[in-house]
Design a protein around this motif. Structure first.
Motif, PDB file in Angstrom:
ATOM      1  N   LYS A   1       0.833  -1.199   0.000  1.00 26.08           N
ATOM      2  CA  LYS A   1       0.000   0.000   0.000  1.00 26.08           C
ATOM      3  C   LYS A   1       0.873   1.256   0.000  1.00 26.08           C
ATOM      4  N   GLY A   2       0.460   2.231  -0.809  1.00 25.01           N
ATOM      5  CA  GLY A   2       1.187   3.487  -0.878  1.00 25.01           C
ATOM      6  C   GLY A   2       2.349   3.494  -1.848  1.00 25.01           C
ATOM      7  N   GLN A   3       2.659   2.345  -2.448  1.00 27.50           N
ATOM      8  CA  GLN A   3       3.769   2.299  -3.400  1.00 27.50           C
ATOM      9  C   GLN A   3       3.488   3.168  -4.616  1.00 27.50           C
ATOM     10  N   SER A   4       4.545   3.730  -5.190  1.00 27.20           N
ATOM     11  CA  SER A   4       4.451   4.502  -6.426  1.00 27.20           C
ATOM     12  C   SER A   4       4.576   3.540  -7.599  1.00 27.20           C
ATOM     13  N   LEU A   5       3.533   3.469  -8.415  1.00 24.89           N
ATOM     14  CA  LEU A   5       3.468   2.482  -9.489  1.00 24.89           C
ATOM     15  C   LEU A   5       3.558   3.132 -10.861  1.00 24.89           C
TER      16      LEU A   5
ATOM     17  N   VAL B   1      -0.374   6.167  -8.419  1.00 21.06           N
ATOM     18  CA  VAL B   1      -0.051   5.956  -9.834  1.00 21.06           C
ATOM     19  C   VAL B   1       0.834   7.099 -10.305  1.00 21.06           C
ATOM     20  N   ALA B   2       2.099   6.783 -10.566  1.00 20.51           N
ATOM     21  CA  ALA B   2       3.050   7.807 -11.005  1.00 20.51           C
ATOM     22  C   ALA B   2       2.793   8.211 -12.457  1.00 20.51           C
ATOM     23  N   GLY B   3       2.373   7.251 -13.277  1.00 22.79           N
ATOM     24  CA  GLY B   3       2.111   7.538 -14.674  1.00 22.79           C
ATOM     25  C   GLY B   3       1.906   6.260 -15.449  1.00 22.79           C
ATOM     26  N   MET B   4       1.653   6.412 -16.743  1.00 18.74           N
ATOM     27  CA  MET B   4       1.453   5.268 -17.634  1.00 18.74           C
ATOM     28  C   MET B   4       2.368   5.406 -18.845  1.00 18.74           C
TER      29      MET B   4
END
Length: 213
Positions: A118-122, A149-152
């Motif tokens: 939980k809370g990880q930057s993905l 969600v850092a980005g896609m």
């Protein structure tokens, strides 16, 4: 190292060579939405070609290194983003998970498959962006589950205005390693299409819901 434009065109060339992308303005394909399209894109085909999948993997990984250095895990979008996402995660030595379109109807009923904290930057890996609707549902699932969600990052985008608006509305940064403009330019240079066909291909991108009617 190739610059961004060169990478976009090289990826387009590789996808054309692998026939992961096919262009047929005279005999268009029909999408599930009912749209007629002069282009068919299935980037999963690229996985069958070691040199192609390696180039794509390295290009995606380099974006994560430079633009998302704080990313703590890679998440693939089922199904197209699973294999490529796993390859990228392996190269970067990061955890990997993937998100199903909907929860499983048996077993644990998971929609997110894998072990994340939980809370990880993905960083999300997708293979293709059209309107962005299905891809952004994954963002909703991850955010609701407590992840950042850092980005896609995607292999290819058609560059529809609708997609740009949808990603902006969800406040999601999208980066792609190739795009429709680079594809058409490369296809013309390599004689996959003629100059007259380019006009039709460009018209489709401007109004895909009306093209061919």
């Amino acid at each position: 190292m190739l610059n961004g434009t060169d990478i976009s065109k090289r990826v387009a060339e590789l996808l054309l060579e692998a026939q992961a992308i096919k262009l047929s303005p005279e005999k268009p394909f029909q999408w599930s939405s009912g749209w007629l399209s002069p282009i068919y894109c299935d980037n999963r085909v690229a996985l069958s070609y070691p040199d192609t999948r390696t180039f794509i993997k390295k290009a995606l990984a380099e974006i994560i290194r430079t633009e998302y250095p704080g990313a703590q895990a890679v998440v693939g979008v089922a199904t197209g983003g699973i294999a490529q996402g796993a390859l990228v995660a392996d190269l970067l030595e990061l955890p990997f998970a993937y998100v199903r379109p909907e929860p499983k109807k048996h077993g644990m009923g998971n929609q997110i498959e894998g072990r994340l904290e939980k809370g990880q930057s993905l960083i999300i890996i997708e293979d293709l962006i059209s309107t962005g609707g299905s891809s952004l549902k994954v963002v909703d699932v991850l955010r609701e589950a407590g992840y950042e969600v850092a980005g896609m990052i995607a292999i290819f985008t058609y560059g529809f205005a609708a997609a740009e608006n949808n990603f902006k509305e969800k406040n999601v940064k999208l980066t792609t390693i190739s795009n429709y403009n680079a594809l058409i330019e490369t296809a013309l240079e390599l004689n996959y299409v003629s100059a007259s066909q380019v006009e039709s291909l460009s018209a489709w991108r401007q109004a895909p819901d009306q093209w061919g009617k």
